[in-house]
Motif scaffolding. Structure first.
Motif, short mmCIF file in Angstrom:
data_model
loop_
_atom_site.label_atom_id
_atom_site.label_comp_id
_atom_site.label_asym_id
_atom_site.label_seq_id
_atom_site.Cartn_x
_atom_site.Cartn_y
_atom_site.Cartn_z
N ASP A 13 0.02 0.58 1.83
CA ASP A 13 -0.41 0.38 0.44
C ASP A 13 0.76 0.04 -0.47
O ASP A 13 0.64 -0.77 -1.38
N LEU A 17 1.04 -3.32 -2.66
CA LEU A 17 1.35 -3.23 -4.09
C LEU A 17 2.57 -4.11 -4.43
O LEU A 17 2.57 -4.82 -5.44
N ILE A 20 1.44 -7.84 -4.23
CA ILE A 20 0.64 -8.32 -5.36
C ILE A 20 1.47 -8.37 -6.64
O ILE A 20 1.20 -9.18 -7.51
N SER A 21 2.50 -7.52 -6.72
CA SER A 21 3.36 -7.58 -7.91
C SER A 21 4.15 -8.89 -7.94
O SER A 21 4.55 -9.35 -9.01
N ILE A 44 -7.21 -4.48 -2.09
CA ILE A 44 -6.44 -4.60 -3.33
C ILE A 44 -7.23 -4.01 -4.50
O ILE A 44 -6.68 -3.28 -5.33
N HIS A 45 -8.51 -4.31 -4.56
CA HIS A 45 -9.36 -3.77 -5.63
C HIS A 45 -9.37 -2.24 -5.60
O HIS A 45 -9.20 -1.59 -6.64
N ARG A 48 -5.98 -0.82 -6.72
CA ARG A 48 -5.85 -0.85 -8.18
C ARG A 48 -6.65 0.28 -8.83
O ARG A 48 -6.18 0.94 -9.76
N ASN A 49 -7.86 0.51 -8.33
CA ASN A 49 -8.69 1.59 -8.89
C ASN A 49 -8.05 2.95 -8.65
O ASN A 49 -8.06 3.81 -9.54
N LEU A 51 -4.87 3.56 -8.37
CA LEU A 51 -3.71 3.67 -9.26
C LEU A 51 -4.15 3.97 -10.69
O LEU A 51 -3.52 4.76 -11.39
N LYS A 52 -5.25 3.35 -11.13
CA LYS A 52 -5.77 3.63 -12.47
C LYS A 52 -6.21 5.08 -12.60
O LYS A 52 -5.93 5.73 -13.61
N VAL A 74 -1.66 0.57 -19.53
CA VAL A 74 -2.89 0.83 -18.78
C VAL A 74 -4.00 0.99 -19.81
O VAL A 74 -4.34 2.11 -20.19
#
Length: 84
Positions: A13, A17, A20-21, A44-45, A48-49, A51-52, A74
């Motif tokens: 992961d 990350l 994608i950065s 990826i989706h 992101r979730n 991490l949020k 954020v």
């Protein structure tokens, strides 16, 4: 803060990350991971979730001023969370 949010992530992961950065296309990431492009997009989706959610949990411990500063990066943190 970032170390705490990223701590639960495994090496795959963290690699995703990082890629994608750097705006690496999902099909390239898929090739590197040996999985399909649609599976990569889902991964990826979900990343992101996660991490949020981790950022939101972290933000709950901050005072109002610090939370407002974090919400600049954020935006979802500035929204009220329904159902909680």
């Amino acid at each position: 803060m970032l170390d705490e949010i990223l701590a639960p992530l495994g090496d795959p992961d963290r690699a995703v990350l990082t890629w994608i950065s750097y705006r690496v296309p999902a099909h390239d990431i898929a090739n590197w991971l040996g999985i399909s492009a649609p599976t990569t997009k889902v991964r990826i989706h979900r990343l992101r979730n996660r991490l949020k959610r981790a950022a939101a949990l972290y933000a709950r411990r901050l005072d109002e001023k610090e939370r407002a500063e974090l919400a600049k990066y954020v935006p979802e943190l500035g929204q009220s969370e329904e159902g909680e």
